[in-house]
Design a protein around this motif. Structure first.
Motif, short mmCIF file in Angstrom:
data_model
loop_
_atom_site.label_atom_id
_atom_site.label_comp_id
_atom_site.label_asym_id
_atom_site.label_seq_id
_atom_site.Cartn_x
_atom_site.Cartn_y
_atom_site.Cartn_z
N ILE A 61 11.08 12.00 -8.71
CA ILE A 61 9.79 10.81 -8.39
C ILE A 61 9.75 10.61 -7.38
CG2 ILE A 61 8.24 9.84 -9.63
CD1 ILE A 61 9.33 10.92 -12.51
N LEU A 62 11.37 9.23 -7.54
CA LEU A 62 11.36 8.41 -5.99
C LEU A 62 10.94 9.40 -5.36
CD1 LEU A 62 13.90 6.21 -8.48
CD2 LEU A 62 11.54 6.34 -7.94
N SER A 63 12.16 10.13 -4.53
CA SER A 63 11.95 11.39 -3.18
C SER A 63 10.34 11.07 -3.00
CB SER A 63 12.48 11.84 -3.43
OG SER A 63 12.43 13.16 -2.03
N TYR A 64 9.69 12.19 -3.96
CA TYR A 64 8.11 11.89 -4.15
C TYR A 64 7.10 10.72 -3.44
CZ TYR A 64 3.77 12.46 -4.89
OH TYR A 64 2.49 12.87 -4.90
N LEU A 65 7.63 9.61 -4.18
CA LEU A 65 7.41 8.95 -3.56
C LEU A 65 7.53 8.25 -2.57
CD1 LEU A 65 7.25 6.45 -7.55
CD2 LEU A 65 5.02 8.22 -6.52
N GLU A 66 8.81 8.09 -2.34
CA GLU A 66 8.61 7.56 -0.83
C GLU A 66 8.52 8.43 -0.12
OE1 GLU A 66 13.35 7.84 -0.93
OE2 GLU A 66 13.52 6.20 -2.40
N HIS B 264 1.24 -2.60 -7.80
CA HIS B 264 2.21 -1.50 -7.81
C HIS B 264 3.08 -0.97 -6.86
CE1 HIS B 264 -0.51 -1.86 -11.71
NE2 HIS B 264 0.84 -0.98 -12.76
N LYS B 265 2.21 -0.62 -5.96
CA LYS B 265 2.96 -0.58 -4.59
C LYS B 265 3.85 -1.43 -4.37
CE LYS B 265 2.25 0.12 0.38
NZ LYS B 265 0.66 0.55 1.76
N HIS B 266 4.17 -2.73 -4.08
CA HIS B 266 4.76 -3.64 -4.32
C HIS B 266 6.74 -3.52 -5.02
CE1 HIS B 266 3.22 -5.14 -0.37
NE2 HIS B 266 2.08 -5.36 -0.54
N ASN B 267 5.55 -3.17 -6.11
CA ASN B 267 6.86 -3.79 -7.01
C ASN B 267 7.70 -2.08 -7.27
OD1 ASN B 267 8.79 -4.28 -9.40
ND2 ASN B 267 7.13 -2.74 -10.52
N PHE B 268 7.06 -0.66 -6.82
CA PHE B 268 8.07 0.41 -6.35
C PHE B 268 8.74 0.02 -5.49
CE2 PHE B 268 8.11 3.94 -3.07
CZ PHE B 268 9.24 4.46 -4.26
N GLY C 110 4.99 2.99 -8.97
CA GLY C 110 4.77 4.25 -7.89
C GLY C 110 3.53 5.30 -8.54
N LEU C 111 4.22 5.90 -9.71
CA LEU C 111 2.59 6.81 -9.95
C LEU C 111 1.64 6.06 -9.48
CD1 LEU C 111 5.07 9.24 -11.81
CD2 LEU C 111 4.30 9.93 -9.68
N LYS C 112 1.52 5.12 -10.74
CA LYS C 112 0.48 4.70 -11.44
C LYS C 112 -0.68 3.70 -9.79
CE LYS C 112 1.58 2.84 -15.59
NZ LYS C 112 1.48 2.00 -16.87
N TYR C 113 0.65 3.43 -8.45
CA TYR C 113 -0.64 3.19 -7.36
C TYR C 113 -1.27 4.30 -6.70
CZ TYR C 113 -0.25 2.80 -2.28
OH TYR C 113 -1.00 2.28 -1.26
N LEU C 114 -0.76 5.41 -6.75
CA LEU C 114 -0.80 6.45 -6.09
C LEU C 114 -2.02 7.17 -7.33
CD1 LEU C 114 2.08 9.01 -5.03
CD2 LEU C 114 0.45 7.34 -3.55
N LEU C 115 -2.36 7.26 -8.32
CA LEU C 115 -3.33 7.52 -8.80
C LEU C 115 -4.60 6.77 -8.76
CD1 LEU C 115 -2.02 7.59 -12.58
CD2 LEU C 115 -2.47 9.49 -11.51
#
Length: 165
Positions: free
Chosen positions: A156-161, A11-15, A51-56
């Motif tokens: 969301i993408l900015s937050y995830l970055e 999930h991290k790499h896919n993000f 990215g959100l699933k990775y963080l969860l």
């Protein structure tokens, strides 16, 4: 039949890969057409979801289904209002943000419903977690709604970055 397994690091790499692909695709889109950005929008939606699933999984230790099945992680039973496994969030970006306790100041969640223009019944209503379907099927999203959803996903993408990279 078992589903394909994607692990936390997948999930991290896919993000990252999906976000980069959307950025590469953007300049190639024909902006003269009424719905020029559904391809990049769809890819960004999936990047945000990954990215959100990775963080969860990483931050809250919410297990993936394979981890429960393989008994490598215990199921989270601390809050019954949220799914007990990552896959239970499906495409619900807003619910994932709430579970991660991301402030509304950081990522404002737009209210819907959102609309498509023309087509079936002269237009259809949908919620945030259904936006990927509108883009996947190439439906024309109301321009104001497209802008609101695009900003939401960009936030969301900015937050995830900031959180992942």
């Amino acid at each position: 039949m078992l589903m394909l397994v994607s692990q936390r690091e997948d999930h991290k790499h896919n993000f990252g890969r999906t976000r980069e692909l959307a950025d590469l695709l953007e300049p190639l889109v024909d902006t003269a057409k009424p719905q020029p950005s559904f391809g990049p929008s769809l890819l960004r939606f999936y990047a945000a979801e990954s990215g959100l699933k990775y963080l969860l999984s990483k931050n809250l230790m919410i297990p993936f289904e394979y981890e429960i099945r393989d008994q490598t992680m215990p199921a989270d039973t601390s809050d019954p209002s949220f799914p007990r496994k990552v896959e239970g969030y499906s495409h619900k970006l807003d619910q994932m943000l709430k579970r991660l306790k991301v402030s509304a100041a950081r990522v404002p969640i737009p209210t819907g419903p959102f609309k498509t223009v023309g087509g079936y019944n002269g237009g259809q209503s949908f919620r945030i977690h259904e936006a990927h379907e509108a883009w996947r099927y190439g439906l024309e999203v109301d321009p104001d709604d497209q802008a609101a959803l695009g900003k939401f996903i960009a936030d969301i993408l900015s937050y995830l970055e900031d959180e992942i990279l």
